[in-house]
Design an enzyme around this catalytic site. Structure first.
Site, mmCIF file in Angstrom:
data_model
loop_
_atom_site.group_PDB
_atom_site.id
_atom_site.type_symbol
_atom_site.label_atom_id
_atom_site.label_comp_id
_atom_site.label_asym_id
_atom_site.label_seq_id
_atom_site.Cartn_x
_atom_site.Cartn_y
_atom_site.Cartn_z
ATOM 1 N N GLY A 85 53.786 54.790 16.619
ATOM 2 C CA GLY A 85 52.747 54.237 15.758
ATOM 3 C C GLY A 85 52.491 55.131 14.565
ATOM 4 C CG ASP A 86 51.038 55.270 9.995
ATOM 5 O OD1 ASP A 86 50.285 56.262 10.003
ATOM 6 O OD2 ASP A 86 51.558 54.829 8.952
ATOM 7 C CG PHE A 87 48.755 60.105 12.587
ATOM 8 C CD1 PHE A 87 48.722 60.076 11.203
ATOM 9 C CD2 PHE A 87 49.479 61.123 13.201
ATOM 10 C CE1 PHE A 87 49.374 61.024 10.442
ATOM 11 C CE2 PHE A 87 50.146 62.082 12.445
ATOM 12 C CZ PHE A 87 50.091 62.032 11.065
ATOM 13 C CG HIS A 111 50.263 72.275 7.686
ATOM 14 N ND1 HIS A 111 51.152 73.257 7.323
ATOM 15 C CD2 HIS A 111 50.961 71.399 8.458
ATOM 16 C CE1 HIS A 111 52.340 72.986 7.849
ATOM 17 N NE2 HIS A 111 52.242 71.878 8.544
ATOM 18 C CG ASP A 136 55.603 61.735 15.590
ATOM 19 O OD1 ASP A 136 55.578 61.202 14.466
ATOM 20 O OD2 ASP A 136 55.719 62.967 15.759
#
Length: 350
Positions: free
Chosen positions: A241-243, A260, A215
């Protein structure tokens, strides 16, 4: 033998009259008052006080414990008692099963969710009309920036959101994984895993499985604390991190209540990031509501209204999820219903 008037009374009890359409509509339009009242008793922590007391307390006792004024509190409790939240017997106040869900101690507590919704969502919803006229999320317009940008600026808001999402997991989804068998694969990565509660539930009884909670940096302290408290820090790594940029390698990827949050283009980018990291035959598990096609009531439809106002995401039908996954080179294997409003979409990277 029943007399005619007794017959009518019994029939009225068995078949109460339907409310008039105007009464239903007035209840809908006045709903903001009820949500504010529920928020106030949760913020004052009255249900927790009653829960911990183990029985009724007087209005005066609750007022003293919470710092509220007794007379306004009595009036507020009287209104909520008529809606089944409390029982008011003279001056004595008791919890109902509905009111008990606002206690911080309840297994199905919605206390954290109630505070988060009312303190972060309620005001931006006043700009919903702006969304319908322009397409811009109400929260972007009200806050002056995207909701998650605003959220992560303040560690307290971030913590509140993380606790609320954990409450969603612990309450709304209770029993979701009871009869669910996790697919084969040693390493399970929960992407956007917040405090790691979902991952912990999935692997706690499977000692041969290892995990990653992935996350944003602002979310990872809560995950480390929660994972350590559950005794899983030897098997679970917390990674920041940044997915959208990249995700770690794993055998199984979990996306719990994540897709969503994003529009179709962003959701496909995220899924492409997963497909690139996992490679062929890696599994993808998506925990979401699946919108029914008809007009029947479903929690997904209420959540979709939240998504309309608070961001660019949305709830989706099975066909819409299939289109997203296929665009990223991922195929749905099956959709597993659960005892909750949520489903488990099992998929495989091609």
């Amino acid at each position: 033998m029943l007399h005619a008037h007794e017959d009518k009374e019994e029939s009225a009890l068995m078949n109460p009259p339907m409310p008039k359409p105007v009464d239903v509509m007035l209840q809908m339009t006045g709903g903001f008052q009820v949500s504010q009242a529920v928020y106030v008793v949760a913020k004052l922590d009255l249900p927790t006080m009653l829960d911990e007391a183990g029985g009724p307390l007087t209005v005066s006792e609750l007022a003293e414990k919470s710092g509220a004024q007794a007379e306004p509190l009595r009036r507020l409790l009287r209104t909520l008692a008529s809606m089944g939240v409390f029982v008011l017997d003279g001056d004595r106040v008791s919890l109902t099963p509905i009111g008990a869900t606002l206690s911080r101690n309840a297994a199905d507590s919605v206390h954290a969710v109630t505070l988060m919704w009312m303190e972060t969502h309620y005001a931006p919803f006043s700009d919903l009309l702006h969304t319908l006229r322009t397409g811009e999320p109400a929260s972007d317009h009200y806050l002056g920036k995207p909701f998650f940008d605003w959220l992560t600026e303040d560690p307290a808001r971030t913590q509140q959101f993380s606790e609320a999402m954990a409450a969603v997991t612990n309450g709304f989804r209770t029993g979701m994984f009871d009869d669910y068998a996790l697919p084969a694969g040693e390493l399970v990565a929960d992407l956007g895993g917040a405090d790691g509660t979902v991952l912990a539930e999935l692997i706690k009884d499977l000692p041969d499985r290892r995990g990653i909670v992935f996350d944003l940096p602002a979310m990872t302290p809560a995950a480390r604390s929660n994972i350590a408290a559950r005794g899983l820090d030897g098997r679970v790594e917390v990674v920041a991190g940044d997915f959208f940029d990249s995700v770690p390698f794993a055998d199984i990827y979990v996306l719990s209540y994540i897709l969503h949050d994003w529009d179709d283009a962003a959701a496909v980018r995220l899924l492409q990031s997963v497909a690139k990291a996992g490679g062929p035959d890696a599994r993808v598990l998506i925990f979401e509501t699946v919108m029914p096609d008809g007009d029947e009531p479903h929690m997904a439809k209420a959540i979709d209204l939240t998504m309309l106002a608070m961001g660019t995401g949305k709830e989706r039908t099975r066909a819409e999820y299939e289109a997203l996954l296929n665009a990223a080179g991922i195929s749905i294997d099956r959709v597993v219903p659960t005892p909750t409003p949520y489903s488990i979409i099992e998929a495989t990277i091609s």
